[in-house]
Motif scaffolding. Structure first.
Motif, PDB file in Angstrom:
ATOM      1  N   PRO A   1       0.613  -1.028  -0.026  1.00 59.79           N
ATOM      2  CA  PRO A   1      -0.055   0.025   0.059  1.00 59.79           C
ATOM      3  C   PRO A   1       0.938   1.276  -0.019  1.00 59.79           C
ATOM      4  N   LEU A   2       2.029   1.324   0.741  1.00 57.14           N
ATOM      5  CA  LEU A   2       2.860   2.393   0.732  1.00 57.14           C
ATOM      6  C   LEU A   2       3.379   2.703  -0.736  1.00 57.14           C
ATOM      7  N   GLU A   3       3.439   1.822  -1.552  1.00 57.42           N
ATOM      8  CA  GLU A   3       4.138   2.080  -2.866  1.00 57.42           C
ATOM      9  C   GLU A   3       3.104   2.637  -3.922  1.00 57.42           C
ATOM     10  N   LEU A   4       1.885   2.476  -3.556  1.00 58.03           N
ATOM     11  CA  LEU A   4       0.729   3.135  -4.406  1.00 58.03           C
ATOM     12  C   LEU A   4       1.564   4.461  -4.766  1.00 58.03           C
ATOM     13  N   THR A   5       0.994   4.613  -5.857  1.00 51.12           N
ATOM     14  CA  THR A   5       1.246   6.104  -6.710  1.00 51.12           C
ATOM     15  C   THR A   5       0.053   6.638  -7.032  1.00 51.12           C
ATOM     16  N   LEU A   6      -0.115   8.106  -7.350  1.00 50.74           N
ATOM     17  CA  LEU A   6      -1.259   8.686  -7.866  1.00 50.74           C
ATOM     18  C   LEU A   6      -1.529   8.028  -9.051  1.00 50.74           C
ATOM     19  N   THR A   7      -0.594   7.824 -10.029  1.00 52.61           N
ATOM     20  CA  THR A   7      -0.982   7.061 -11.594  1.00 52.61           C
ATOM     21  C   THR A   7      -1.611   5.991 -11.052  1.00 52.61           C
ATOM     22  N   ALA A   8      -1.473   5.165 -10.010  1.00 55.23           N
ATOM     23  CA  ALA A   8      -2.164   3.865 -10.136  1.00 55.23           C
ATOM     24  C   ALA A   8      -3.829   4.010  -9.491  1.00 55.23           C
ATOM     25  N   LEU A   9      -3.786   5.099  -8.760  1.00 55.34           N
ATOM     26  CA  LEU A   9      -5.043   5.605  -8.245  1.00 55.34           C
ATOM     27  C   LEU A   9      -5.794   6.104  -9.508  1.00 55.34           C
ATOM     28  N   ILE A  10      -5.362   6.895 -10.314  1.00 53.11           N
ATOM     29  CA  ILE A  10      -5.951   7.549 -11.462  1.00 53.11           C
ATOM     30  C   ILE A  10      -6.343   6.234 -12.254  1.00 53.11           C
ATOM     31  N   GLU A  11      -5.327   5.239 -12.784  1.00 57.58           N
ATOM     32  CA  GLU A  11      -5.843   4.065 -13.597  1.00 57.58           C
ATOM     33  C   GLU A  11      -6.987   3.264 -13.334  1.00 57.58           C
ATOM     34  N   GLN A  12      -6.752   3.226 -11.596  1.00 60.05           N
ATOM     35  CA  GLN A  12      -7.987   2.478 -11.102  1.00 60.05           C
ATOM     36  C   GLN A  12      -9.297   3.085 -11.175  1.00 60.05           C
ATOM     37  N   ALA A  13      -9.310   4.482 -10.971  1.00 62.43           N
ATOM     38  CA  ALA A  13     -10.338   5.159 -11.082  1.00 62.43           C
ATOM     39  C   ALA A  13     -11.089   5.403 -12.469  1.00 62.43           C
ATOM     40  N   GLU A  14     -10.223   5.308 -13.381  1.00 58.77           N
ATOM     41  CA  GLU A  14     -10.434   5.369 -15.053  1.00 58.77           C
ATOM     42  C   GLU A  14     -11.012   4.018 -15.371  1.00 58.77           C
ATOM     43  N   ALA A  15     -10.377   2.942 -14.974  1.00 65.66           N
ATOM     44  CA  ALA A  15     -10.864   1.571 -15.159  1.00 65.66           C
ATOM     45  C   ALA A  15     -12.382   1.334 -14.544  1.00 65.66           C
ATOM     46  N   ALA A  16     -12.391   1.568 -13.310  1.00 63.56           N
ATOM     47  CA  ALA A  16     -13.666   1.621 -12.993  1.00 63.56           C
ATOM     48  C   ALA A  16     -14.787   2.366 -13.576  1.00 63.56           C
ATOM     49  N   SER A  17     -14.563   3.580 -14.117  1.00 62.21           N
ATOM     50  CA  SER A  17     -15.402   4.244 -14.764  1.00 62.21           C
ATOM     51  C   SER A  17     -15.997   3.785 -15.956  1.00 62.21           C
ATOM     52  N   ARG A  18     -14.825   3.220 -16.776  1.00 60.09           N
ATOM     53  CA  ARG A  18     -15.197   2.719 -18.103  1.00 60.09           C
ATOM     54  C   ARG A  18     -15.874   1.315 -17.884  1.00 60.09           C
ATOM     55  N   GLN A  19     -15.793   0.671 -16.600  1.00 59.93           N
ATOM     56  CA  GLN A  19     -16.533  -0.463 -16.419  1.00 59.93           C
ATOM     57  C   GLN A  19     -17.807  -0.138 -16.299  1.00 59.93           C
ATOM     58  N   ARG A  20     -18.088   0.847 -15.323  1.00 59.54           N
ATOM     59  CA  ARG A  20     -19.525   1.463 -15.014  1.00 59.54           C
ATOM     60  C   ARG A  20     -20.348   1.825 -16.367  1.00 59.54           C
ATOM     61  N   LEU A  21     -19.542   2.746 -17.372  1.00 58.30           N
ATOM     62  CA  LEU A  21     -20.078   2.941 -18.509  1.00 58.30           C
ATOM     63  C   LEU A  21     -20.620   1.665 -19.445  1.00 58.30           C
TER      64      LEU A  21
END
Length: 126
Positions: free
Chosen positions: A102-122
């Protein structure tokens, strides 16, 4: 108006701009900002560790007691700890998905996850 170059919170101006530049819906961007803010705060609590698990409840409580604005707000500290527990669960799940701690997570990982979740919802709405 003169803008300060010093950060006013855990997120840098560049990080906030990266979040705003996503094509995510407004509510998703808000959630992403909250996740990024909490991750940054949790990383600062855990410092100097930069890998491994997120801070424990005891570490978060000690950090809260050290914050002048929170020192005399025990009810708020309790609620803040609950909120950190919720976001920690989300960050732990994302770290598992990413194959990192968890401490190795980056903003890039958060953005990629949010975008993937958004695409899946759409895709499910179609």
């Amino acid at each position: 108006m003169i803008e300060s170059s010093s950060p006013k919170g855990p997120l840098s101006r560049e990080d906030a701009e990266r979040i705003e530049a996503t094509l995510l819906p407004t509510l998703d961007r808000h959630h992403l900002r909250l996740q990024a803010h909490c991750l940054s705060t949790l990383k600062s609590i855990a410092a100097p560790r930069c890998e491994g698990p997120l801070p424990s409840d005891a570490e978060i409580q000690a950090w809260c007691r050290d914050q002048p604005a929170l020192r005399d707000a025990s009810d708020f500290q309790d609620e803040l700890l609950r909120q950190f527990q919720v976001i920690s669960d989300q960050l732990n799940a994302l770290a598992d998905t990413c194959g990192c701690s968890p401490l190795e997570l980056t903003l890039t990982a958060l953005i990629e996850q949010a975008e993937a979740a958004s695409r899946q919802r759409l895709a499910q709405e179609r």
